[in-house]
Design a protein around this motif. Structure first.
Motif, PDB file in Angstrom:
ATOM      1  N   LEU A   1      -7.612   3.328  -5.916  1.00  0.00           N
ATOM      2  CA  LEU A   1      -7.317   1.711  -5.758  1.00  0.00           C
ATOM      3  C   LEU A   1      -8.773   0.931  -6.155  1.00  0.00           C
ATOM      4  CD1 LEU A   1      -6.030  -1.164  -4.946  1.00  0.00           C
ATOM      5  CD2 LEU A   1      -7.037  -0.521  -2.758  1.00  0.00           C
ATOM      6  N   PHE A   2      -8.880   0.138  -7.110  1.00  0.00           N
ATOM      7  CA  PHE A   2     -10.024  -0.597  -7.687  1.00  0.00           C
ATOM      8  C   PHE A   2      -9.790  -2.096  -8.108  1.00  0.00           C
ATOM      9  CE2 PHE A   2      -8.144   1.270 -11.376  1.00  0.00           C
ATOM     10  CZ  PHE A   2      -8.485   0.545 -12.457  1.00  0.00           C
ATOM     11  N   THR A   3     -10.820  -2.599  -8.017  1.00  0.00           N
ATOM     12  CA  THR A   3     -10.822  -4.170  -8.320  1.00  0.00           C
ATOM     13  C   THR A   3     -11.261  -4.580  -9.665  1.00  0.00           C
ATOM     14  OG1 THR A   3     -10.802  -4.640  -5.970  1.00  0.00           O
ATOM     15  CG2 THR A   3     -11.253  -6.612  -7.350  1.00  0.00           C
ATOM     16  N   VAL A   4     -10.732  -5.085 -10.350  1.00  0.00           N
ATOM     17  CA  VAL A   4     -11.269  -5.710 -11.831  1.00  0.00           C
ATOM     18  C   VAL A   4     -11.390  -7.143 -11.987  1.00  0.00           C
ATOM     19  CG1 VAL A   4     -10.276  -3.554 -13.026  1.00  0.00           C
ATOM     20  CG2 VAL A   4      -8.596  -5.735 -12.687  1.00  0.00           C
ATOM     21  N   ARG A   5     -12.013  -7.720 -12.844  1.00  0.00           N
ATOM     22  CA  ARG A   5     -11.902  -9.291 -13.088  1.00  0.00           C
ATOM     23  C   ARG A   5     -11.548  -9.276 -14.557  1.00  0.00           C
ATOM     24  NH1 ARG A   5     -13.724 -12.235  -9.067  1.00  0.00           N
ATOM     25  NH2 ARG A   5     -14.944 -11.233  -7.414  1.00  0.00           N
TER      26      ARG A   5
ATOM     27  N   TYR B   1     -11.775 -14.691 -17.157  1.00  0.00           N
ATOM     28  CA  TYR B   1     -12.108 -15.710 -16.414  1.00  0.00           C
ATOM     29  C   TYR B   1     -12.646 -15.689 -15.249  1.00  0.00           C
ATOM     30  CZ  TYR B   1      -8.902 -17.192 -19.932  1.00  0.00           C
ATOM     31  OH  TYR B   1      -8.024 -17.416 -21.208  1.00  0.00           O
ATOM     32  N   GLY B   2     -13.057 -14.234 -14.653  1.00  0.00           N
ATOM     33  CA  GLY B   2     -13.571 -14.139 -13.427  1.00  0.00           C
ATOM     34  C   GLY B   2     -12.427 -13.811 -12.374  1.00  0.00           C
ATOM     35  N   GLU B   3     -11.425 -13.912 -12.794  1.00  0.00           N
ATOM     36  CA  GLU B   3     -10.413 -14.005 -11.483  1.00  0.00           C
ATOM     37  C   GLU B   3     -10.315 -12.387 -11.208  1.00  0.00           C
ATOM     38  OE1 GLU B   3      -8.596 -16.434 -10.112  1.00  0.00           O
ATOM     39  OE2 GLU B   3     -10.067 -17.602 -10.961  1.00  0.00           O
ATOM     40  N   ALA B   4     -10.238 -12.158 -10.021  1.00  0.00           N
ATOM     41  CA  ALA B   4     -10.076 -10.684  -9.426  1.00  0.00           C
ATOM     42  C   ALA B   4      -8.780 -10.147  -9.139  1.00  0.00           C
ATOM     43  CB  ALA B   4     -10.818 -10.473  -8.092  1.00  0.00           C
ATOM     44  N   GLU B   5      -8.476  -9.039  -9.721  1.00  0.00           N
ATOM     45  CA  GLU B   5      -6.782  -8.271  -9.486  1.00  0.00           C
ATOM     46  C   GLU B   5      -7.315  -6.855  -9.010  1.00  0.00           C
ATOM     47  OE1 GLU B   5      -4.071  -9.298 -10.226  1.00  0.00           O
ATOM     48  OE2 GLU B   5      -4.042 -10.842 -11.722  1.00  0.00           O
ATOM     49  N   GLU B   6      -6.477  -6.644  -8.185  1.00  0.00           N
ATOM     50  CA  GLU B   6      -6.417  -4.880  -7.776  1.00  0.00           C
ATOM     51  C   GLU B   6      -5.863  -4.173  -8.814  1.00  0.00           C
ATOM     52  OE1 GLU B   6      -6.509  -5.278  -2.996  1.00  0.00           O
ATOM     53  OE2 GLU B   6      -5.009  -4.594  -3.886  1.00  0.00           O
ATOM     54  N   ALA B   7      -6.263  -3.174  -8.936  1.00  0.00           N
ATOM     55  CA  ALA B   7      -5.728  -1.898  -9.981  1.00  0.00           C
ATOM     56  C   ALA B   7      -5.602  -0.790  -9.159  1.00  0.00           C
ATOM     57  CB  ALA B   7      -6.452  -2.046 -11.251  1.00  0.00           C
ATOM     58  N   ILE B   8      -4.636  -0.182 -10.015  1.00  0.00           N
ATOM     59  CA  ILE B   8      -4.455   1.366  -9.317  1.00  0.00           C
ATOM     60  C   ILE B   8      -4.575   2.483 -10.372  1.00  0.00           C
ATOM     61  CG2 ILE B   8      -3.224   1.098  -7.059  1.00  0.00           C
ATOM     62  CD1 ILE B   8      -0.428   1.290  -8.562  1.00  0.00           C
ATOM     63  N   LEU B   9      -4.843   3.548 -10.083  1.00  0.00           N
ATOM     64  CA  LEU B   9      -4.777   4.766 -11.223  1.00  0.00           C
ATOM     65  C   LEU B   9      -3.744   5.631 -10.431  1.00  0.00           C
ATOM     66  CD1 LEU B   9      -8.337   5.491 -12.072  1.00  0.00           C
ATOM     67  CD2 LEU B   9      -6.864   4.341 -13.474  1.00  0.00           C
ATOM     68  N   VAL B  10      -2.903   6.289 -11.151  1.00  0.00           N
ATOM     69  CA  VAL B  10      -1.917   7.157 -10.687  1.00  0.00           C
ATOM     70  C   VAL B  10      -1.738   8.278 -11.705  1.00  0.00           C
ATOM     71  CG1 VAL B  10      -0.505   5.549  -9.130  1.00  0.00           C
ATOM     72  CG2 VAL B  10       0.051   5.796 -11.657  1.00  0.00           C
ATOM     73  N   PRO B  11      -1.514   9.708 -10.967  1.00  0.00           N
ATOM     74  CA  PRO B  11      -1.392  10.442 -11.866  1.00  0.00           C
ATOM     75  C   PRO B  11       0.011  10.428 -12.668  1.00  0.00           C
ATOM     76  CG  PRO B  11      -1.031  11.350  -9.601  1.00  0.00           C
ATOM     77  CD  PRO B  11      -1.315  10.138  -9.725  1.00  0.00           C
ATOM     78  N   CYS B  12      -0.121  11.027 -14.060  1.00  0.00           N
ATOM     79  CA  CYS B  12       0.873  11.264 -15.018  1.00  0.00           C
ATOM     80  C   CYS B  12       1.248  12.209 -15.836  1.00  0.00           C
ATOM     81  CB  CYS B  12       0.790   9.711 -15.802  1.00  0.00           C
ATOM     82  SG  CYS B  12       2.024   9.564 -17.137  1.00  0.00           S
ATOM     83  N   GLU B  13       2.165  12.611 -16.170  1.00  0.00           N
ATOM     84  CA  GLU B  13       2.056  13.998 -16.964  1.00  0.00           C
ATOM     85  C   GLU B  13       1.204  14.009 -18.188  1.00  0.00           C
ATOM     86  OE1 GLU B  13       5.505  11.833 -19.152  1.00  0.00           O
ATOM     87  OE2 GLU B  13       5.658  12.530 -17.173  1.00  0.00           O
TER      88      GLU B  13
ATOM     89  N   ASN C   1      -2.091  -3.817  -9.365  1.00  0.00           N
ATOM     90  CA  ASN C   1      -1.325  -3.266  -8.109  1.00  0.00           C
ATOM     91  C   ASN C   1      -0.522  -4.610  -7.535  1.00  0.00           C
ATOM     92  OD1 ASN C   1      -1.213  -2.058  -5.716  1.00  0.00           O
ATOM     93  ND2 ASN C   1      -2.918  -3.101  -4.677  1.00  0.00           N
ATOM     94  N   ARG C   2       0.436  -4.647  -8.126  1.00  0.00           N
ATOM     95  CA  ARG C   2       1.568  -5.714  -7.785  1.00  0.00           C
ATOM     96  C   ARG C   2       2.883  -5.233  -8.379  1.00  0.00           C
ATOM     97  NH1 ARG C   2      -1.211  -9.500 -10.015  1.00  0.00           N
ATOM     98  NH2 ARG C   2      -0.117  -9.653 -11.959  1.00  0.00           N
ATOM     99  N   CYS C   3       3.955  -5.431  -7.464  1.00  0.00           N
ATOM    100  CA  CYS C   3       5.291  -5.405  -7.621  1.00  0.00           C
ATOM    101  C   CYS C   3       5.611  -6.291  -8.784  1.00  0.00           C
ATOM    102  CB  CYS C   3       6.246  -5.301  -6.380  1.00  0.00           C
ATOM    103  SG  CYS C   3       7.905  -5.170  -6.619  1.00  0.00           S
TER     104      CYS C   3
END
Length: 150
Positions: free
Chosen positions: A20-24, A27-39, A47-49
Protein backbone atom coordinates in the motif's frame (compact mmCIF):
# COMPACT_ATOMS: atom_id res chain seq x y z
CA UNK A 1 14.44 5.98 -17.50
CA UNK A 2 13.34 9.52 -16.48
CA UNK A 3 10.25 10.21 -14.40
CA UNK A 4 10.28 7.17 -12.20
CA UNK A 5 10.38 6.68 -8.45
CA UNK A 6 11.55 3.54 -6.69
CA UNK A 7 8.75 2.13 -4.53
CA UNK A 8 9.79 -1.24 -3.12
CA UNK A 9 11.16 -4.58 -4.21
CA UNK A 10 9.45 -7.27 -6.25
CA UNK A 11 10.26 -9.72 -3.45
CA UNK A 12 8.40 -7.57 -0.88
CA UNK A 13 5.26 -7.45 -3.03
CA UNK A 14 5.36 -11.17 -3.73
CA UNK A 15 5.93 -12.10 -0.08
CA UNK A 16 3.31 -9.75 1.40
CA UNK A 17 0.86 -10.25 -1.53
CA UNK A 18 0.30 -6.47 -1.69
CA UNK A 19 1.95 -3.13 -0.93
CA UNK A 20 0.00 0.00 0.00
CA UNK A 21 1.22 3.49 -0.88
CA UNK A 22 -0.11 6.99 -1.44
CA UNK A 23 0.22 9.01 -4.63
CA UNK A 24 -0.83 12.52 -5.60
CA UNK A 25 -2.34 13.48 -8.92
CA UNK A 26 -1.35 16.56 -10.95
CA UNK A 27 -3.73 18.67 -8.84
CA UNK A 28 -2.20 17.54 -5.55
CA UNK A 29 -5.11 15.28 -4.59
CA UNK A 30 -4.02 12.22 -2.62
CA UNK A 31 -5.07 8.70 -3.61
CA UNK A 32 -4.17 5.36 -2.10
CA UNK A 33 -2.67 2.82 -4.48
CA UNK A 34 -1.72 -0.82 -4.21
CA UNK A 35 0.83 -3.10 -5.81
CA UNK A 36 -0.15 -6.73 -6.25
CA UNK A 37 1.75 -9.69 -7.68
CA UNK A 38 0.79 -10.81 -11.14
CA UNK A 39 2.11 -13.51 -13.47
CA UNK A 40 4.03 -10.80 -15.34
CA UNK A 41 5.54 -9.37 -12.13
CA UNK A 42 3.58 -6.58 -10.42
CA UNK A 43 0.57 -4.41 -11.24
CA UNK A 44 -0.47 -1.13 -9.68
CA UNK A 45 -4.06 -0.08 -9.00
CA UNK A 46 -5.88 2.73 -7.24
CA UNK A 47 -7.03 1.27 -3.91
CA UNK A 48 -10.77 1.51 -4.60
CA UNK A 49 -13.54 -0.86 -5.62
CA UNK A 50 -15.35 0.39 -8.71
CA UNK A 51 -18.80 -0.49 -7.33
CA UNK A 52 -18.58 1.85 -4.32
CA UNK A 53 -15.75 3.93 -2.86
CA UNK A 54 -14.60 0.97 -0.76
CA UNK A 55 -10.87 0.48 -0.10
CA UNK A 56 -9.55 -2.88 -1.28
CA UNK A 57 -6.69 -2.69 1.22
CA UNK A 58 -7.99 -1.30 4.49
CA UNK A 59 -4.53 -1.39 6.06
CA UNK A 60 -4.13 -5.14 6.49
CA UNK A 61 -3.14 -6.06 2.95
CA UNK A 62 -5.27 -6.94 -0.04
CA UNK A 63 -7.44 -10.04 0.21
CA UNK A 64 -6.54 -12.24 -2.75
CA UNK A 65 -7.55 -15.65 -4.05
CA UNK A 66 -6.20 -17.33 -7.17
CA UNK A 67 -4.65 -14.14 -8.63
CA UNK A 68 -7.80 -12.14 -7.95
CA UNK A 69 -8.28 -9.14 -5.66
CA UNK A 70 -11.36 -9.48 -3.45
CA UNK A 71 -13.42 -6.45 -2.43
CA UNK A 72 -13.84 -6.82 1.35
CA UNK A 73 -17.31 -5.29 1.30
CA UNK A 74 -19.19 -7.08 -1.48
CA UNK A 75 -16.87 -9.89 -2.54
CA UNK A 76 -16.45 -8.73 -6.14
CA UNK A 77 -13.23 -10.16 -7.55
CA UNK A 78 -10.83 -8.29 -9.82
CA UNK A 79 -8.18 -9.97 -11.94
CA UNK A 80 -4.85 -8.88 -10.41
CA UNK A 81 -3.22 -8.51 -13.84
CA UNK A 82 -5.96 -6.83 -15.90
CA UNK A 83 -8.05 -5.19 -13.17
CA UNK A 84 -11.23 -6.54 -14.79
CA UNK A 85 -14.18 -7.74 -12.70
CA UNK A 86 -16.65 -10.28 -14.06
CA UNK A 87 -18.74 -11.02 -10.95
CA UNK A 88 -20.67 -9.46 -8.10
CA UNK A 89 -21.75 -5.86 -7.73
CA UNK A 90 -18.72 -4.57 -9.68
CA UNK A 91 -19.16 -6.88 -12.70
CA UNK A 92 -18.21 -5.20 -15.97
CA UNK A 93 -15.88 -2.66 -14.34
CA UNK A 94 -12.11 -2.35 -14.27
CA UNK A 95 -9.80 -0.99 -11.57
CA UNK A 96 -8.01 2.30 -12.27
CA UNK A 97 -4.42 1.49 -13.14
CA UNK A 98 -1.22 3.03 -11.84
CA UNK A 99 1.75 2.55 -14.18
CA UNK A 100 4.67 0.70 -12.63
CA UNK A 101 7.69 -1.15 -13.96
CA UNK A 102 10.13 -3.71 -12.57
CA UNK A 103 13.84 -3.55 -13.18
CA UNK A 104 16.50 -5.62 -11.43
CA UNK A 105 14.01 -6.74 -8.78
CA UNK A 106 12.93 -3.20 -7.91
CA UNK A 107 9.45 -1.75 -8.52
CA UNK A 108 9.20 1.80 -9.89
CA UNK A 109 6.28 4.20 -10.25
CA UNK A 110 6.34 5.36 -13.88
CA UNK A 111 2.89 6.95 -14.15
CA UNK A 112 2.63 10.39 -15.76
CA UNK A 113 -0.53 11.22 -13.78
CA UNK A 114 0.57 10.25 -10.27
CA UNK A 115 3.68 10.95 -8.23
CA UNK A 116 4.75 9.09 -5.11
CA UNK A 117 3.85 10.70 -1.77
CA UNK A 118 4.61 8.06 0.87
CA UNK A 119 4.43 4.39 1.79
CA UNK A 120 1.17 3.39 3.47
CA UNK A 121 -2.33 4.80 3.33
CA UNK A 122 -3.67 8.33 3.54
CA UNK A 123 -3.70 8.32 7.33
CA UNK A 124 -0.06 7.16 7.46
CA UNK A 125 1.31 10.30 5.82
CA UNK A 126 1.15 12.68 8.76
CA UNK A 127 -0.99 15.26 6.98
CA UNK A 128 -4.15 14.39 8.88
CA UNK A 129 -5.87 12.81 5.91
CA UNK A 130 -7.77 14.32 3.04
CA UNK A 131 -8.46 17.75 4.55
CA UNK A 132 -4.78 18.64 4.49
CA UNK A 133 -4.57 19.64 8.17
CA UNK A 134 -1.71 18.53 10.33
CA UNK A 135 -2.31 15.58 12.64
CA UNK A 136 -0.19 15.88 15.74
CA UNK A 137 -1.48 12.67 17.26
CA UNK A 138 -3.92 14.43 19.55
CA UNK A 139 -1.35 16.02 21.86
CA UNK A 140 -3.24 19.32 21.95
CA UNK A 141 -6.67 17.81 22.53
CA UNK A 142 -9.71 18.09 20.29
CA UNK A 143 -9.87 20.74 17.58
CA UNK A 144 -13.26 21.87 18.91
CA UNK A 145 -14.45 22.20 22.47
CA UNK A 146 -18.11 22.43 21.52
CA UNK A 147 -20.42 19.82 22.98
CA UNK A 148 -23.18 20.61 20.46
CA UNK A 149 -23.85 18.06 17.75
CA UNK A 150 -26.15 18.21 14.77
Amino acid sequence: MAGRTELTTLETVQESRSWLFTVRDRYGEAEEAILVPCEDGVEGWINRCMHEPQRLDVGRGVAMRDEEIICPRHGSMYDACSGACDNGEAAGTRLVGVDVSVEDGRVYLTDSIYHFDHEGGLEDGGDGGEDGTEDDGGSEGPSSTSHISF
